[in-house]
Design a protein around this motif. Structure first.
Motif, PDB file in Angstrom:
ATOM      1  N   UNK A  66       0.841  -1.204   0.000  1.00  0.00           N
ATOM      2  CA  UNK A  66       0.000   0.000   0.000  1.00  0.00           C
ATOM      3  C   UNK A  66       0.875   1.253   0.000  1.00  0.00           C
ATOM      4  N   UNK A  67       0.474   2.251  -0.767  1.00  0.00           N
ATOM      5  CA  UNK A  67       1.242   3.493  -0.844  1.00  0.00           C
ATOM      6  C   UNK A  67       0.824   4.439   0.277  1.00  0.00           C
ATOM      7  N   UNK A  68       1.670   5.405   0.556  1.00  0.00           N
ATOM      8  CA  UNK A  68       1.379   6.394   1.595  1.00  0.00           C
ATOM      9  C   UNK A  68       0.123   7.187   1.230  1.00  0.00           C
ATOM     10  N   UNK A  69      -0.023   7.477  -0.037  1.00  0.00           N
ATOM     11  CA  UNK A  69      -1.187   8.249  -0.488  1.00  0.00           C
ATOM     12  C   UNK A  69      -2.482   7.487  -0.234  1.00  0.00           C
ATOM     13  N   UNK A  70      -2.479   6.188  -0.509  1.00  0.00           N
ATOM     14  CA  UNK A  70      -3.672   5.373  -0.268  1.00  0.00           C
ATOM     15  C   UNK A  70      -4.019   5.355   1.219  1.00  0.00           C
ATOM     16  N   UNK A  71      -3.011   5.234   2.047  1.00  0.00           N
ATOM     17  CA  UNK A  71      -3.241   5.216   3.491  1.00  0.00           C
ATOM     18  C   UNK A  71      -3.818   6.554   3.951  1.00  0.00           C
ATOM     19  N   UNK A  72      -3.258   7.630   3.477  1.00  0.00           N
ATOM     20  CA  UNK A  72      -3.733   8.963   3.871  1.00  0.00           C
ATOM     21  C   UNK A  72      -5.181   9.172   3.425  1.00  0.00           C
ATOM     22  N   UNK A  73      -5.519   8.749   2.202  1.00  0.00           N
ATOM     23  CA  UNK A  73      -6.889   8.905   1.703  1.00  0.00           C
ATOM     24  C   UNK A  73      -7.872   8.115   2.558  1.00  0.00           C
ATOM     25  N   UNK A  74      -7.470   6.894   2.951  1.00  0.00           N
ATOM     26  CA  UNK A  74      -8.344   6.082   3.799  1.00  0.00           C
ATOM     27  C   UNK A  74      -8.543   6.736   5.156  1.00  0.00           C
ATOM     28  N   UNK A  75      -7.481   7.316   5.691  1.00  0.00           N
ATOM     29  CA  UNK A  75      -7.570   7.967   6.999  1.00  0.00           C
ATOM     30  C   UNK A  75      -8.421   9.236   6.927  1.00  0.00           C
ATOM     31  N   UNK A  76      -8.332   9.959   5.841  1.00  0.00           N
ATOM     32  CA  UNK A  76      -9.174  11.147   5.681  1.00  0.00           C
ATOM     33  C   UNK A  76     -10.647  10.746   5.610  1.00  0.00           C
ATOM     34  N   UNK A  77     -10.918   9.672   4.903  1.00  0.00           N
ATOM     35  CA  UNK A  77     -12.305   9.207   4.797  1.00  0.00           C
ATOM     36  C   UNK A  77     -12.831   8.719   6.144  1.00  0.00           C
ATOM     37  N   UNK A  78     -11.933   8.187   6.966  1.00  0.00           N
ATOM     38  CA  UNK A  78     -12.323   7.702   8.289  1.00  0.00           C
ATOM     39  C   UNK A  78     -12.251   8.783   9.351  1.00  0.00           C
TER      40      UNK A  78
END
Length: 602
Positions: free
Chosen positions: A466-478
């Motif tokens: 998983x990329x850092x960007x994907x992780x950040x997007x998931x965290x923003x959504x959560x």
């Protein structure tokens, strides 16, 4: 407990132990064979240990013979052959030093083998735990499992290397000492014809009922560990309800049972050593007595008597040591029984040979006439049927014990149904490879779990690469990104002790972000928003709806206000779906769901 009651309990355990002796011997031989497998994997090291043991004991056995010859250098009337005494004493020192050096080498070998044996056994137990079904963890406490992987394996290890080699070493000493005694005076050896059988009979008599005591000792320790683990995990609840005194009393009770189990096993097991030691001292007295008679008869010299006495100690000493090891060996057998019982537990059933892989998941789930019970005699799910179309948000509600979590266990195939069918995209889940079927789901449970590692590693746990960007997007959504950025190292902040440094709500948001990372077509939420405030919960619901487009979602909720927008609400009661429909439809029906909903706002 009164004295008479204790005596009756002991007599009962003794009689049970004697009745089980044939089975115990058979089981013990099987355990020993399995334990020896671990040693045989290091056969060359163990062969070196055996050779070292033989030479170490042979060198030690030469000492008494040289001692007797040194005594015979006393010629009588004050005449002493000092040259002879010096000669024999020097050689005694050489042989004893050599024996001690070989004993040191032996200990180093055993430490090496011991380390490898423990490593492999613990690895096997841990790997076994990873393939055991969920039902095993539902019926065994964490403390008891930890006791097997730590205390029991340590107990086995102590006997597997040290005690086994010690027994062999003692056998070499006994045989060598017997040979030397026969060479000196076969007549005095007859003393042991009486004392040895008595020692054996006494040892067998005592150990006939100690085996169950050692098994009980290991079991009680596992129970105590399980209780402690449970109480430590519930400290906040205990303090909130002021139950400290009651819990302390309960612990004292458990502790007393464990201590008494230890006491009985060690007390009755420890009587073997002193009993055999008494017989050995008796044999020494008889040897001294008959030796003096033979000396006055001119049949033996003082030096030979001295040598014979030393060899008699060499002969009886190892027998006494083996008797003392009886308790340790029985404890090891009891521990091995518990460890092997875990290793012999049936893993999750293997996939059928014709099981198919899932290349693409649509997300349609259907249950037809499902019947299930954790125990065959008690049915939890009676006749469950429903269909969840692709992309539907299905809410499962009902009173406690209705079977909501059980439905999730069946969907994930943590348990297999007794009858009926569960299909995923029209295929029986039992015909799908278990790994593929479970990867089709992502889960967020009420009980959060975070491992020791960075925030990034915890969120990217289920998606390799998983990329850092994907992780950040998931965290923003959560709705957790802003909080993460306030941490000392942001996404690189290391969480320890299951994330004890952050709140339950924040932990729940992290697990929700983790679930968002998975490219799964189905999502299970078991009270996933129970630890967040209402405002955050509403944001998460909106984010979830965006992320779950074209995905099938199962939600277990007690707060019915959170599932008003569900496409279908399943009302479960006593293992059956008694109602199903949308929120508006169920409220209009004014039945059980309406009663549950209104009761939360009355």
């Amino acid at each position: 407990m009164s004295k008479n009651k204790k005596e009756k309990t002991f007599e009962k355990e003794r009689d049970e132990g004697r009745a089980l002796m044939p089975q115990v011997h058979e089981k013990r031989s099987k355990l020993l064979r399995r334990l020896l497998i671990y040693i045989m994997e290091h056969k060359y090291w163990m062969l070196l240990a055996i050779v070292t043991t033989i030479f170490s004991n042979v060198f030690a056995l030469i000492g008494p013979d040289l001692s007797g010859k040194a005594v015979d250098c006393i010629l009588g009337k004050g005449n002493v052959d000092f040259g002879g005494v010096t000669y024999y004493c020097i050689w005694m020192a050489v042989f004893y030093v050599s024996s001690a050096a070989l004993s040191y080498v032996l200990s180093r070998i055993l430490i090496r083998v011991s380390r490898r044996v423990v490593f492999k056994m613990r690895a096997q137990v841990f790997n076994k735990l990873s393939v055991l079904p969920v039902s095993y963890y539902d019926t065994n406490t964490t403390g008891d499992i930890l006791s097997r992987i730590s205390y029991d394996i340590d107990t086995i290890n102590a006997s597997l290397t040290n005690d086994v080699v010690h027994v062999f070493s003692s056998a070499v000493t006994v045989i060598g000492a017997l040979f030397m005694m026969l060479r000196i005076s076969p007549v005095m050896v007859l003393v042991f014809v009486f004392t040895i059988p008595v020692s054996v009979c006494l040892t067998k008599f005592i150990t006939s009922f100690t085996k169950p005591l050692f098994r009980r000792r290991s079991a009680k320790l596992g129970e105590l560990n399980g209780f402690v683990e449970e109480m430590i995990g519930g400290q906040k609840t205990i303090k909130a309800y002021n139950r400290e005194n009651q819990i302390s009393d309960k612990f004292d009770e458990k502790n007393e049972e464990a201590v008494m189990a230890y006491y009985k096993a060690d007390y009755y097991g420890s009587t073997v050593g002193p009993t055999v030691n008494f017989m050995n001292n008796l044999s020494l007295s008889l040897v001294s007595f008959f030796g003096s008679l033979l000396y006055f008869a001119g049949s033996i010299s003082v030096g030979n008597i001295s040598t014979f006495v030393l060899y008699s100690r060499k002969f009886s000493g190892p027998i006494n040591e083996i008797a003392n090891l009886a308790g340790e060996l029985q404890s090891a057998f009891s521990a091995a029984e518990r460890v092997f019982r875990l290793l012999d537990e049936a893993p999750e059933p293997e996939d059928k040979p014709e099981a198919v892989s899932l290349s693409k998941v649509e997300g349609e789930v259907e249950l037809k006439n499902v019947k299930f019970g954790y125990n065959k005699d008690v049915t939890i799910i009676n006749n469950l049927s429903f269909k969840a179309p692709k992309g539907a948000l299905v809410a499962i509600v009902g009173p406690t014990g209705a079977g909501k979590t059980t439905i999730i266990n069946l969907l994930m195939r943590f348990y297999d149904i007794d009858s009926g069918s569960i299909t995923l995209d029209g295929t029986e889940i039992s015909d799908i490879k278990r790994r593929d079927m479970r990867l089709a789901y992502s889960m967020v449970l009420q009980d959060t779990w975070l491992f020791s590692g960075s925030v990034y590693d915890n969120i990217a746990y289920g998606k390799e690469g998983a990329t850092k960007e994907e992780v950040i997007n998931a965290c923003k959504s959560a709705e957790i990104h802003d909080f993460i950025m306030t941490l000392p190292d942001g996404y690189d902040t290391v969480l320890t002790d299951d994330g004890s440094s952050i709140s339950k709500g924040q932990k729940q948001l992290l697990t929700i972000a983790r679930a968002m990372m998975l490219e799964a077509e189905l999502l299970i939420l078991d009270e996933a928003t129970s630890n967040v405030d209402t405002r955050t919960e509403m944001k998460i619901q909106k984010a979830m709806r965006r992320l779950m487009e074209d995905k099938t979602c199962f939600v277990i909720a007690h707060r019915l206000s959170t599932i008003r927008e569900a496409d279908k609400i399943l009302v479960v009661r006593d293992g059956d779906i008694v109602e199903q429909g949308t929120h508006e439809e169920l409220m209009k029906a004014e039945s059980f769901y309406a009663h549950l909903y209104n009761s939360q706002f009355s």
